[in-house]
Structure formats: structure tokens, C-alpha cells
Design a protein around this motif. Sequence first.
Motif, PDB file in Angstrom:
ATOM      1  N   HIS A  45       0.855  -1.197   0.000  1.00  0.00           N
ATOM      2  CA  HIS A  45       0.000   0.000   0.000  1.00  0.00           C
ATOM      3  C   HIS A  45       0.883   1.237   0.000  1.00  0.00           C
ATOM      4  O   HIS A  45       1.989   1.227   0.548  1.00  0.00           O
ATOM      5  N   MET A  46       0.374   2.319  -0.634  1.00  0.00           N
ATOM      6  CA  MET A  46       1.045   3.617  -0.585  1.00  0.00           C
ATOM      7  C   MET A  46      -0.019   4.702  -0.567  1.00  0.00           C
ATOM      8  O   MET A  46      -0.986   4.655  -1.313  1.00  0.00           O
ATOM      9  N   GLU A  47       0.187   5.663   0.335  1.00  0.00           N
ATOM     10  CA  GLU A  47      -0.699   6.832   0.365  1.00  0.00           C
ATOM     11  C   GLU A  47       0.110   8.037   0.829  1.00  0.00           C
ATOM     12  O   GLU A  47       1.152   7.898   1.475  1.00  0.00           O
ATOM     13  N   LYS A  48      -0.370   9.226   0.493  1.00  0.00           N
ATOM     14  CA  LYS A  48       0.270  10.455   0.936  1.00  0.00           C
ATOM     15  C   LYS A  48      -0.358  10.881   2.273  1.00  0.00           C
ATOM     16  O   LYS A  48      -1.578  10.901   2.408  1.00  0.00           O
ATOM     17  N   ILE A  49       0.493  11.205   3.243  1.00  0.00           N
ATOM     18  CA  ILE A  49      -0.025  11.696   4.526  1.00  0.00           C
ATOM     19  C   ILE A  49       0.671  13.005   4.891  1.00  0.00           C
ATOM     20  O   ILE A  49       1.791  13.268   4.460  1.00  0.00           O
ATOM     21  N   GLN A  50      -0.017  13.807   5.676  1.00  0.00           N
ATOM     22  CA  GLN A  50       0.583  15.029   6.201  1.00  0.00           C
ATOM     23  C   GLN A  50       0.916  14.799   7.666  1.00  0.00           C
ATOM     24  O   GLN A  50       0.058  14.358   8.433  1.00  0.00           O
ATOM     25  N   HIS A  51       2.146  15.096   8.039  1.00  0.00           N
ATOM     26  CA  HIS A  51       2.572  14.853   9.412  1.00  0.00           C
ATOM     27  C   HIS A  51       3.605  15.889   9.822  1.00  0.00           C
ATOM     28  O   HIS A  51       4.183  16.602   8.989  1.00  0.00           O
ATOM     29  N   SER A  52       3.839  15.993  11.124  1.00  0.00           N
ATOM     30  CA  SER A  52       4.835  16.921  11.652  1.00  0.00           C
ATOM     31  C   SER A  52       6.222  16.352  11.389  1.00  0.00           C
ATOM     32  O   SER A  52       6.490  15.187  11.692  1.00  0.00           O
ATOM     33  N   TYR A  53       7.106  17.211  10.839  1.00  0.00           N
ATOM     34  CA  TYR A  53       8.424  16.725  10.430  1.00  0.00           C
ATOM     35  C   TYR A  53       9.464  17.795  10.755  1.00  0.00           C
ATOM     36  O   TYR A  53       9.200  18.996  10.619  1.00  0.00           O
ATOM     37  N   PRO A  54      10.658  17.382  11.179  1.00  0.00           N
ATOM     38  CA  PRO A  54      11.684  18.376  11.534  1.00  0.00           C
ATOM     39  C   PRO A  54      12.197  19.150  10.323  1.00  0.00           C
ATOM     40  O   PRO A  54      12.451  18.567   9.263  1.00  0.00           O
ATOM     41  N   HIS A  55      12.340  20.468  10.523  1.00  0.00           N
ATOM     42  CA  HIS A  55      12.852  21.361   9.484  1.00  0.00           C
ATOM     43  C   HIS A  55      14.004  22.182  10.054  1.00  0.00           C
ATOM     44  O   HIS A  55      14.079  22.421  11.255  1.00  0.00           O
ATOM     45  N   CYS A  56      14.874  22.651   9.175  1.00  0.00           N
ATOM     46  CA  CYS A  56      15.943  23.562   9.568  1.00  0.00           C
ATOM     47  C   CYS A  56      15.334  24.908   9.928  1.00  0.00           C
ATOM     48  O   CYS A  56      14.552  25.468   9.155  1.00  0.00           O
TER      49      CYS A  56
END
Length: 941
Positions: A401-412
Motif C-alpha cells: 500500500h502507498m498513500e500520501k499523509i501530512q505529518h509533523s516533520y523536523p525542518h531547519c
Amino acid sequence: MTDYKKTLNLPDTPFPMRGDLAKREPAMLKAWQEKELYQRIRDVCRGRPKFVLHDGPPYANGDIHIGHAVNKILKDIIVKARTLAGFDAPYVPGWDCHGLPIEHQIEKKHGKNLPADKVRALCRAFAQEQVARQKADFIRLGVLGDWESPYFTMNYGTEAGIIRALGKVRKSGFLYQGQKPVNWCIDCGSALAEAEVEYEDKTSPAIDVGFEVVGSRAQNAEDDPRHPLAAAFGISIPENTRVYAVIWTTTPWTLPANQAVSVHPDFDYALVETPRGLLILAADLAQACLDRYGLHGETLATCKGAALEGILLNHPFNGQQVPIICGGHVTLEAGTGLVHTAPAHGLDDYFIGQKYGLSNDSPVDDDGKFIAATPVVGGLFVWKASDVVIDILGASGHLLHMEKIQHSYPHCWRHKTPIIFRSTPQWFIGMGRDHWAGGSPQEKTLRELASNAVEATRFYPAWGKARLEAMIRNRPDWCVSRQRDWGVPMAFFVHRETGALHPRTDELLEQVAQRVEQQGIEAWFSLDAAELLGDEAQDYKKLPDTLDVWFDSGTTHDTVLKPDAHLKYPADLYLEGSDQHRGWFQSSLLTGCVIDGRAPYDALLTHGFVVDGHGRKMSKSKGNVIAPQKVMDTSGADILRLWVASTDYSGELSISDEILKRVVESYRRIRNTLRFLLANLADFDPATDAVAVEQWLEIDRYMLAFTRALQDELTQYYERYEFHLAVHRLHNFCSEDLGGFYLDILKDRLYTAAAEGNPRRSAQTALYHIAHSLVRLFAPILSFTAEEVWEHLVRDADDSVLLHTWHEFPLQTEESALIRRWARLRELRSHVQRQLEDSRGRGEIGSSLAAAVEIHIGGEDFLLLDSLGDDLRLVIVTSEARVVRSEALQRAEVSVTPSTHPKCERCWHYRRDVGVDSIHPTICGRCVSNLFGSGEVRRYA
């Protein structure tokens, strides 16, 4: 005809009603600088107990914003309040000058391929320019400090001190070199500190991938022909049956580095028969997974995760075999309950990989590309590699399975781009014992030392403690090395083959520090190793890494506080925004515990972030940014200072044009009160006109007691850093206790009583003490206004309110009884005034002086009001007042009627004796006495 208006003692002062702060404040700043006010304060305070607020250095990049203003104003309020409280409270401002953001600015302006020495020279010049701009704005805010000798982390002496602090950390045994995953910014080309990482939403591909079971490490095919899972699940499985351990991940690009699949030893795992083969899934997640895959399935058997340990799986595309291992980091919150494990790309993976001896070599280079030899994705950028990995998995049948999700992710925090976790050789300060680099281990780990130090620290507000505790409890080892040009070097010599530190590292560090003291960090970068090592230079090389800038600022307790005889260690207070629990508070705590075994501060104060009037984050795109420079240029710095002080900083601080308008209105009321005090002291010389407190009228003695109590209350607010409560109380004192009560009653006595008589001088003496107390209480907040008031109050342009301490009142006895008596009188007065206002609203009277009042009341209240005699009318500001005993009444009943007497042309009271004196037929008897006789006699008001 006599013009009796000219006989009144009308208030007079050059202190203007309009503040015109934006125009007046710069001239006052110039005067402070010319008379060297800060140094004079230091001279006056010499010998007092020390109070040191150590300045957390703002970064020398860009003009100050409203958050900077909040921070510096809060610090200035505290320093000034401590000075007035009798402490020697020096304030040495500082700046953080090294690091990537400045280097990034130089790269944007001059390109990336400059020689390193040129980059450092340009960075130093840029930082100096930024400091000059910020410094001018901080001074404009009215912040007093040692602006002539601030500290910069790029001062040669400080740079040398940072190198020496690194040596102390190394000697402690907490510093080690290792290869483990760190936050890596591809745009920076460097590791990032935890405090340089912020979390934003990111859209990622979430994939479920099957790893085919191929065997078991413990299995011998000749002795046990059964399927490798037969023993684990306790069932017979046909030998050629395809079985897949299914993992779920949101970082497909990390699959080339996979070394294992982790399960939790205590979770139940199901063997599920589906059209896609047998799938191993966590029992609690199995149905959700099947629904996601669009499959029907039947659970054939279950087992604990521990039974799966050692099962071998085929990597989906690189031809290697990887084991199932057990780890406590596995959760059932999402996914499949089986975790793809790449020790080069995650800390949990790294730690469990260490336990199982897995490799943590990263296939990703500094630029975020896979090294050429990596199967399938060699040479690709990591984000592009995700698409390629997904395509291959789909083509090979391993993608369920593959789907796009929005999640909190570390950024510079600087580039605002997603970072990666990448294993690289770096230097770390260890939180535990795993990488002890010293001789004999310390009794306590750094985590334990830091936790104990947090326990010993006072927090304002109190919730800061739990936040810092949690961060210390969960934080990984601190990566202190960086791969940049503009930074303090990790001035180590390491063996060319083994990487081991030179055995004379302590001695060599000091020699380097002495050179840096004279020439700055360039002394290291231009150093030929042979100058210090001689023939050993062929075996040792200079370490090219620089230090994390949080190490720079985090060691200022060692490089700034300790060497300065005018300061002290530890500091009484560190004060910064709430983000510094991850930043300066924590880096200072850790280095303090490593070097001295304690935090470098006794207390921490945290303030919130600034938002607009609707609670939204400040953003240029939203058009809701309030620039402190604009506020100062239009309304004045004291308006900003009053806004900061009146806002509860423990949460978010809201600001908008409408909020600032309300602050301006509040300021005007305060200023008018101060102006009234000054105007009525214009002809008062305390040396010749002051009256002994025993000769004061009772209401004056009451206000002295009341103001003393107020000052005691407010100094406690200052000591507890509760400035918004202080402002609220001060504002109420000006508008209600003074304006609505005392000054309202006092006007008649000040204006109409004999100029030199005891009643008026009693009032002026009380006002003198009230003014002295009030101006000092306002001084930490309204610094410019307080200085302006002080000059008019003491009539000495060379003096300053900050050269003094809290006001000392004359002593009197039984103040508490006096306060209780007048507190009840004020309650009764308010009740009468409401009746007067009702009568005025009905058109029965004009001003309250046109009224005759009769108060019916019994008990103690009757005795209280009756004790005032004829002064009762002066207290309620009417021309006539009579109290009638009525024991049957539970509360006062007030009768208001228009006065039937003529109005005195001078005092405007309606009195029976107007015209008794034939020479002055239009004024009352008391005005005649005040002008031409011995003056009226008053006892109470």
C-alpha cells in the motif's frame, strides 16, 4: 471688584500634560550618555549585595523585532527594580556572533566558493554591522547597561575562553567521538543542534512493504526441514509458502540503509493468510492493515514478538538478508507493529542497532545524495530516491500500500527545509555512561547532574520546571561538532590513522587559546601543526570541525561571568523566551553541570511569544507585524515598556494597534496623576515647608500609611517578577485611590486653604512622599517618564531616580488601625457618591457642591461618620453633610437635596456665611479666614 481666582493656590508646573515621548526620549538618552548614568549607578551601588541577570545573547543577524523588545525590556525592568531595592545589579549585554545564519548571509551575498579565511573575515564584519544596528535599538528602548563594553562571542578573549571551556569538558570525560545519526540540514551541509530544529507539516509517502521470510539464524536446513516460522507460531507451514513481515514507513528513501526489522518482544503478532501470501502483522493492528490493503485475511496463529527474534528476511531490492530483532521502541500507535530499522537514519534504530551489532554506515553523503555504489538509488538525491524506491517495490510485488499523509516533520530553523537523520562521525557530550571517555566514571551521569540542577533551580513561571525536566529526561547526547567555517574551532590534534586525540591535548589547547586571545580564531585555522607539534605533525592533523554555536553561548557563564570581577557566578537569573528551554537554558545547564557540577543560574524566567490581537503568529504576509522601531518613533519607548509590563508574559503576549491605543490611554491617566502631584508641589520646599507627621490631617496620615503598604506590595511584585500585577495596582492607585478619592478631596484644601497654613502644608508634605514613592515605583517600567518627573520633583537635572532606592516614609504609629478606619469611610463615601450621581442624573443638582446631604445610619458606622464633624462634607465633597443616628437601618440611607445657601465665588461651596464679611460680600467666612485671617482649622480632611 476683587478677582478671587487670583487668590487661589492654583497648580503650576512646567511638566507638560502631553508626553511627546517620541520627540523627548532621544534627548533624554543623550543626557544619560553625557552624564554617564550607567557608570554613576555602578559607583553608587558599589559595596551593595550583587544581583546579576546574565544576558542571553541575541543572534547578530537582522534588526530587532518585537520579541527582542519584550526580552530586553523585561530584563531592564528587573535590573532597575533590583537596583532600587538596594542591590548592585550590573547589566552586561551580549551577542552571539558565530554560526551558520551569518555564514549563510555571506554565502547569499558573495557566493559559496570563497576561501575559508575570506568567509570568516566577511562574517566578522557582518556581525559587527548587525550588532551596531541592534545595539542602537536596544538603547532606544531605554535599556541601561554597559553598552560601551558588551560581550561578543567573537571577541578574541571570549573565543579563547570557549576553547578553554572545551578543554574542561574534555577533561571531565563527557566528550567523545562517535558515529551516530544526527539532525542534518542538506542546505547547511552541517549537523544541527536540537534547538536549531523546528517542526512543520510535511506531506510524505506512507508505504507498507513486505520483507520475505527466508530462514532463521538458528536453523540448520539438514536437521530441521520445517518452515522457519513453524516453531515460532506452533503450526505446520508448507515449505515453499511465501511469508512476508510487513513494515510501514514514511521515509522510503531510508530503505536502502535497512539493516533489520524490529518487533516488540511482548506484543502479540498474527500470521494472517491473504491472497498476497502469509503476512506477519501486530495482532492489534492486523484488521486495520488488511482494510488499508483492501484484503481479506484469516489469522492462522499468533506468537509473542520474542519468538520471531532471529528470523531472516530478504531485503526487498538490495539482495541482502536482514534479521528480525526485538526493541522496546516499537509501538502500536500506527503502522503494522513491525519497524523498518536503519541505524544510520534514526536514533531509536541506532540504539537498537548497537545492541545487535548492526552497521550504522550512512549511504548518504553531505549533499543529501546517495553514494554511487548504493544499489538502485546511487547518485540520487534522497527525496527523489523515495519515488524510485516506491516504483521498484511496486514492480517487484513488495508494496502492499502507498498513500500520501501530512505529518509533523523536523525542518531547519534557518532554511525552513526538511532535514534528514544521517549517521556521520561527530563529537558528542554524552548524557549517560555509554560513551564514557574519561578515566574513572563520574558518580553521576550528565543526565542525573542536570536533573538535580533543575530541581535546585527556581522557575518563573513554575511550569518551566516540568518542561526543562522533560527535555533533559528525553534528550539524546549533544552533538557539539559542526562542519562550517565561521565558528570557534574544536582545536584538537587527532592521529591521522586512529583518530585518537594527542596525548598532550590539554597543553596544546592552552597554547592554541593563548594564540586565539591575540589573533582570534584565525590563529587556529592558519596554524601550521608543526609550529606546536614539531616532528609529530607527520602523525597528527588538525581537526577541521567547529563548535556548535549553542556551545559558544552555553559557556558564557565560564567565559563572561567568571572572568569579570564586576559580575558573579552563578548568575541570579537567566531570562529568555520559552523556546530557550531547548536552547540557551539547556546548553548553559549542561555545560555548567559538566564544568562545575551545577547550573550556572539560581533561577530561570521564561516569557512567551508575541502574537497579534487575534492570537495569530506575527507574519509579514499577514500584515500583522508590529515593529518596535515604529512604535518608538510614533508613541515612544515608554508605551512599549508599559505594554510589556502590563502583559502577563507567562503566556503569549498580544499586541495590535488597538491594544497599543489602550496602553496610550492608560499612560495618559498615569501621566496626568504625576503632573497633578508636581503641580501642587511647585511652591513646596521640603527643607522649610514640610510638616511633622504628627501635625498632619488624618486623611494625609491615612494616605501615607496606604502608600507605604502599596509600596511594600509592589516591591514584592517586582521581587517575584509579577510586573503585570504591579502595573494593574499602580494604575488603580493613580485612577481610584488618588484620582477618585484622595486628590478629589484634596483639591479644595490645596487650592483654597491658606498657602502657608498647616492644612495645605500637611497635604503637600503627604503629596511629596507619595510622589517620591510613586516615581520610584514607576521607574523600572516608565523609565523615561520617571526620569522626567524626577528632574521636576528634585529640581536637579544632574540627579537620577536610579541613583536612589525605594522611598523611606516617615514613621507613624497604628497605621493598620488607620487603614481599617478609612477603608470603611471610603466604602460609605462611595455609597453616598452613587446617590449624588443619581440625583445629578435626574437633574436635581448640578455639581456635588450644590448638594446638601443627610445620611441616616446606625451602629459603628454612625460613630465613624459622626467623628468627622464638619469635615464630613469635605470627605464627600458636598457643601453640607449631616449624619443622623438610625439604629433600625441595616445600611445607610442617603437624602440629597439642593443647597439653599449662596455659592462662594472663591471656593464654590454653598455656605450660609457667604456675604457675612461686608468687605468681601461674595465669598464665605472660611475663605475670608484663609485669605485675611488665621486660616481655617481642619482635623480630618
